[in-house]
Scaffold this motif. Structure first.
Motif, PDB file in Angstrom:
ATOM      1  N   ASN A  44       0.629  -1.146   0.063  1.00  0.00           N
ATOM      2  CA  ASN A  44      -0.248  -0.018  -0.162  1.00  0.00           C
ATOM      3  C   ASN A  44       1.356   1.499   0.185  1.00  0.00           C
ATOM      4  O   ASN A  44       0.045   1.831  -0.651  1.00  0.00           O
ATOM      5  CB  ASN A  44      -1.232  -0.042   1.170  1.00  0.00           C
ATOM      6  CG  ASN A  44      -1.922   1.321   0.937  1.00  0.00           C
ATOM      7  OD1 ASN A  44      -1.503   2.101   1.503  1.00  0.00           O
ATOM      8  ND2 ASN A  44      -2.944   0.442   1.237  1.00  0.00           N
ATOM      9  N   THR A  45       2.452   1.382   1.071  1.00  0.00           N
ATOM     10  CA  THR A  45       2.759   2.476   1.033  1.00  0.00           C
ATOM     11  C   THR A  45       3.765   2.449  -0.503  1.00  0.00           C
ATOM     12  O   THR A  45       3.828   3.525  -1.266  1.00  0.00           O
ATOM     13  CB  THR A  45       4.149   2.461   2.008  1.00  0.00           C
ATOM     14  OG1 THR A  45       2.952   1.925   3.015  1.00  0.00           O
ATOM     15  CG2 THR A  45       4.946   3.010   1.825  1.00  0.00           C
ATOM     16  N   MET A  46       4.078   1.586  -0.308  1.00  0.00           N
ATOM     17  CA  MET A  46       4.642   1.417  -2.456  1.00  0.00           C
ATOM     18  C   MET A  46       3.898   2.582  -3.109  1.00  0.00           C
ATOM     19  O   MET A  46       3.874   3.222  -4.283  1.00  0.00           O
ATOM     20  CB  MET A  46       4.849  -0.119  -2.181  1.00  0.00           C
ATOM     21  CG  MET A  46       6.745  -0.076  -2.381  1.00  0.00           C
ATOM     22  SD  MET A  46       6.754  -2.161  -2.728  1.00  0.00           S
ATOM     23  CE  MET A  46       7.129  -1.597  -4.677  1.00  0.00           C
ATOM     24  N   LEU A  47       2.437   1.176  -4.095  1.00  0.00           N
ATOM     25  CA  LEU A  47       1.676   2.534  -4.438  1.00  0.00           C
ATOM     26  C   LEU A  47       1.940   4.373  -4.246  1.00  0.00           C
ATOM     27  O   LEU A  47       1.858   4.543  -5.449  1.00  0.00           O
ATOM     28  CB  LEU A  47       0.394   1.613  -3.897  1.00  0.00           C
ATOM     29  CG  LEU A  47      -1.575   1.989  -4.921  1.00  0.00           C
ATOM     30  CD1 LEU A  47      -0.655   2.028  -6.643  1.00  0.00           C
ATOM     31  CD2 LEU A  47      -2.622   1.582  -4.118  1.00  0.00           C
ATOM     32  N   CYS A  48       1.479   4.238  -3.062  1.00  0.00           N
ATOM     33  CA  CYS A  48       1.240   5.511  -2.999  1.00  0.00           C
ATOM     34  C   CYS A  48       2.940   6.558  -3.052  1.00  0.00           C
ATOM     35  O   CYS A  48       2.664   7.605  -3.972  1.00  0.00           O
ATOM     36  CB  CYS A  48       1.528   6.105  -1.257  1.00  0.00           C
ATOM     37  SG  CYS A  48       1.402   7.896  -1.163  1.00  0.00           S
ATOM     38  N   ASP A  49       3.687   6.022  -3.214  1.00  0.00           N
ATOM     39  CA  ASP A  49       5.287   5.771  -3.753  1.00  0.00           C
ATOM     40  C   ASP A  49       5.209   5.843  -5.343  1.00  0.00           C
ATOM     41  O   ASP A  49       5.872   6.956  -5.862  1.00  0.00           O
ATOM     42  CB  ASP A  49       6.680   5.313  -3.462  1.00  0.00           C
ATOM     43  CG  ASP A  49       6.859   5.161  -2.215  1.00  0.00           C
ATOM     44  OD1 ASP A  49       6.937   6.962  -1.599  1.00  0.00           O
ATOM     45  OD2 ASP A  49       7.983   4.504  -1.629  1.00  0.00           O
ATOM     46  N   GLU A  50       4.128   5.451  -5.641  1.00  0.00           N
ATOM     47  CA  GLU A  50       4.392   4.932  -7.548  1.00  0.00           C
ATOM     48  C   GLU A  50       3.799   6.245  -8.019  1.00  0.00           C
ATOM     49  O   GLU A  50       3.749   6.787  -8.500  1.00  0.00           O
ATOM     50  CB  GLU A  50       3.830   3.742  -8.002  1.00  0.00           C
ATOM     51  CG  GLU A  50       4.321   3.076  -7.722  1.00  0.00           C
ATOM     52  CD  GLU A  50       4.050   1.939  -8.058  1.00  0.00           C
ATOM     53  OE1 GLU A  50       3.031   1.786  -8.472  1.00  0.00           O
ATOM     54  OE2 GLU A  50       4.769   0.371  -7.826  1.00  0.00           O
ATOM     55  N   ILE A  51       2.362   6.710  -7.584  1.00  0.00           N
ATOM     56  CA  ILE A  51       1.707   7.633  -8.034  1.00  0.00           C
ATOM     57  C   ILE A  51       2.416   9.218  -6.871  1.00  0.00           C
ATOM     58  O   ILE A  51       2.430  10.115  -8.482  1.00  0.00           O
ATOM     59  CB  ILE A  51       0.450   7.914  -6.267  1.00  0.00           C
ATOM     60  CG1 ILE A  51      -0.317   6.388  -6.988  1.00  0.00           C
ATOM     61  CG2 ILE A  51       0.132   8.733  -7.102  1.00  0.00           C
ATOM     62  CD1 ILE A  51      -1.849   6.308  -5.820  1.00  0.00           C
ATOM     63  N   ILE A  52       3.189   9.056  -5.923  1.00  0.00           N
ATOM     64  CA  ILE A  52       3.997  10.915  -5.995  1.00  0.00           C
ATOM     65  C   ILE A  52       4.793  10.854  -6.826  1.00  0.00           C
ATOM     66  O   ILE A  52       5.341  12.121  -7.626  1.00  0.00           O
ATOM     67  CB  ILE A  52       4.359  10.555  -4.711  1.00  0.00           C
ATOM     68  CG1 ILE A  52       3.576  11.156  -3.178  1.00  0.00           C
ATOM     69  CG2 ILE A  52       5.692  11.423  -4.048  1.00  0.00           C
ATOM     70  CD1 ILE A  52       3.338  10.375  -2.059  1.00  0.00           C
ATOM     71  N   GLU A  53       5.989   9.427  -7.636  1.00  0.00           N
ATOM     72  CA  GLU A  53       7.141  10.202  -8.365  1.00  0.00           C
ATOM     73  C   GLU A  53       6.547  10.113  -9.582  1.00  0.00           C
ATOM     74  O   GLU A  53       6.949  10.907 -10.316  1.00  0.00           O
ATOM     75  CB  GLU A  53       7.501   8.052  -8.127  1.00  0.00           C
ATOM     76  CG  GLU A  53       8.824   8.419  -8.814  1.00  0.00           C
ATOM     77  CD  GLU A  53       9.376   7.498  -9.050  1.00  0.00           C
ATOM     78  OE1 GLU A  53      11.165   7.516  -9.602  1.00  0.00           O
ATOM     79  OE2 GLU A  53       9.840   6.821  -8.159  1.00  0.00           O
ATOM     80  N   GLN A  54       5.068   9.799 -10.018  1.00  0.00           N
ATOM     81  CA  GLN A  54       4.905   9.597 -11.093  1.00  0.00           C
ATOM     82  C   GLN A  54       4.070  10.908 -11.753  1.00  0.00           C
ATOM     83  O   GLN A  54       4.642  11.939 -12.649  1.00  0.00           O
ATOM     84  CB  GLN A  54       3.179   8.951 -11.301  1.00  0.00           C
ATOM     85  CG  GLN A  54       2.726   9.339 -12.472  1.00  0.00           C
ATOM     86  CD  GLN A  54       1.328   8.858 -13.122  1.00  0.00           C
ATOM     87  OE1 GLN A  54       1.465   7.233 -12.440  1.00  0.00           O
ATOM     88  NE2 GLN A  54       0.401   8.804 -14.087  1.00  0.00           N
ATOM     89  N   GLU A  55       3.285  11.764 -10.028  1.00  0.00           N
ATOM     90  CA  GLU A  55       3.188  13.058 -10.248  1.00  0.00           C
ATOM     91  C   GLU A  55       3.968  14.193 -10.314  1.00  0.00           C
ATOM     92  O   GLU A  55       4.247  15.507 -10.132  1.00  0.00           O
ATOM     93  CB  GLU A  55       2.405  13.525  -9.367  1.00  0.00           C
ATOM     94  CG  GLU A  55       0.542  12.727  -9.379  1.00  0.00           C
ATOM     95  CD  GLU A  55      -0.157  12.911 -10.911  1.00  0.00           C
ATOM     96  OE1 GLU A  55       0.207  14.088 -11.027  1.00  0.00           O
ATOM     97  OE2 GLU A  55      -0.214  13.054 -12.002  1.00  0.00           O
ATOM     98  N   MET A  56       5.471  13.293  -9.554  1.00  0.00           N
ATOM     99  CA  MET A  56       6.187  15.017  -8.344  1.00  0.00           C
ATOM    100  C   MET A  56       7.776  14.161  -9.824  1.00  0.00           C
ATOM    101  O   MET A  56       8.363  15.582  -9.489  1.00  0.00           O
ATOM    102  CB  MET A  56       6.252  14.964  -7.309  1.00  0.00           C
ATOM    103  CG  MET A  56       7.083  15.650  -6.927  1.00  0.00           C
ATOM    104  SD  MET A  56       7.784  15.377  -4.698  1.00  0.00           S
ATOM    105  CE  MET A  56       8.513  13.889  -4.824  1.00  0.00           C
ATOM    106  N   GLY A  57       8.111  13.678 -10.542  1.00  0.00           N
ATOM    107  CA  GLY A  57       9.123  13.249 -11.558  1.00  0.00           C
ATOM    108  C   GLY A  57      10.610  12.630 -10.180  1.00  0.00           C
ATOM    109  O   GLY A  57      10.760  12.481 -10.649  1.00  0.00           O
ATOM    110  N   ARG A  58       9.778  12.644  -8.719  1.00  0.00           N
ATOM    111  CA  ARG A  58      10.989  12.403  -8.133  1.00  0.00           C
ATOM    112  C   ARG A  58      10.279  11.646  -6.705  1.00  0.00           C
ATOM    113  O   ARG A  58       9.073  11.890  -6.717  1.00  0.00           O
ATOM    114  CB  ARG A  58      12.402  12.951  -7.788  1.00  0.00           C
ATOM    115  CG  ARG A  58      11.725  13.513  -7.245  1.00  0.00           C
ATOM    116  CD  ARG A  58      12.567  14.898  -7.151  1.00  0.00           C
ATOM    117  NE  ARG A  58      12.074  16.098  -6.252  1.00  0.00           N
ATOM    118  CZ  ARG A  58      11.719  16.918  -4.978  1.00  0.00           C
ATOM    119  NH1 ARG A  58      12.301  15.416  -4.523  1.00  0.00           N
ATOM    120  NH2 ARG A  58      11.279  17.555  -4.451  1.00  0.00           N
ATOM    121  N   PRO A  59      11.403  10.421  -6.594  1.00  0.00           N
ATOM    122  CA  PRO A  59      10.356   9.582  -5.204  1.00  0.00           C
ATOM    123  C   PRO A  59      10.876  10.867  -3.977  1.00  0.00           C
ATOM    124  O   PRO A  59      11.045  11.375  -4.050  1.00  0.00           O
ATOM    125  CB  PRO A  59      11.263   8.285  -4.949  1.00  0.00           C
ATOM    126  CG  PRO A  59      12.364   8.526  -5.183  1.00  0.00           C
ATOM    127  CD  PRO A  59      12.513   9.911  -6.638  1.00  0.00           C
TER     128      PRO A  59
END
Length: 211
Positions: free
Chosen positions: A103-118
């Motif tokens: 669940n945490t990794m899924l949030c990470d993927e969304i943030i990185e997609q929107e922000m361009g970095r983790p």
């Protein structure tokens, strides 16, 4: 009920978690906001912070980023820090570790997609983590807790008391926890401008947590 001020004993017993930030040059407060982004509420926070030239850290729920990408973009444009708050606000103590980490990794993927970095920052919803979850997350991120809990989410808490308690307990290096959520809106919207004004007059700076 959780205390407004995190007891020193808890900080001593859990030293791997970040409760306060040591400052050196000038008195500094680290405002943080959990559970967004939420239209109108997060936007109120952003406008208010801008009025005081203040930076903050937003611990975002992945599901809310997906629902409100334009509001999330406003946080990024304003140059605030972003942290992971799981995809849908899971309580670690009630969740199997493998599922919690997914669940945490899924949030990470969304943030990185929107922000361009983790993001390297994480805050567990409700402050609850199993030991196995803590160890796994610390391999890649800082776990950011809090020194002062506003309790803005408590709808039985008088808004003036909310503000008074935050001012009373906040000091140099404090990580202060608010929520940019509908539930917390009344107390947060009353307290945030007053707290920013009070501490700005005393020479404090408001900074985001380095990511």
């Amino acid at each position: 009920m959780l205390p407004f001020k995190t007891p020193k004993l808890i900080r001593i017993l859990k030293p791997s978690l970040e409760w306060k930030i040591q400052t050196t040059s000038e008195p500094t407060i680290y405002l943080t906001f959990d559970d967004g982004p939420i239209p109108e509420v997060t936007e109120f926070v952003l406008r208010t912070l801008s009025q005081f030239n203040a930076k903050a850290t937003f611990f975002c729920i992945g599901e809310n980023i997906k629902k409100h990408p334009k509001v999330f973009e406003k946080i990024l444009v304003a140059d605030h820090s972003i942290g992971n708050h799981t995809f849908n606000h899971l309580k670690g103590s009630n969740t199997e570790t493998a599922h919690y980490l997914e669940n945490t990794m899924l949030c990470d993927e969304i943030i990185e997609q929107e922000m361009g970095r983790p993001t390297l920052l994480f805050r567990p919803p409700y402050g609850r983590l199993k030991e196995s979850q803590r160890k796994a997350i610390l391999k890649e991120k800082q776990i950011i807790m809090w020194d002062v809990l506003s309790q803005d989410y408590d709808q039985d808490l008088d808004k003036k008391t909310c503000c008074k308690k935050v001012i009373e307990h906040t000091e140099d290096g404090s990580i202060v926890l608010f929520h940019d959520s509908l539930k917390a809106r009344l107390n947060m919207e009353h307290s945030l401008p007053l707290i920013l004004s009070h501490f700005s007059k005393q020479g404090y700076r408001f900074k985001s947590i380095p990511n």
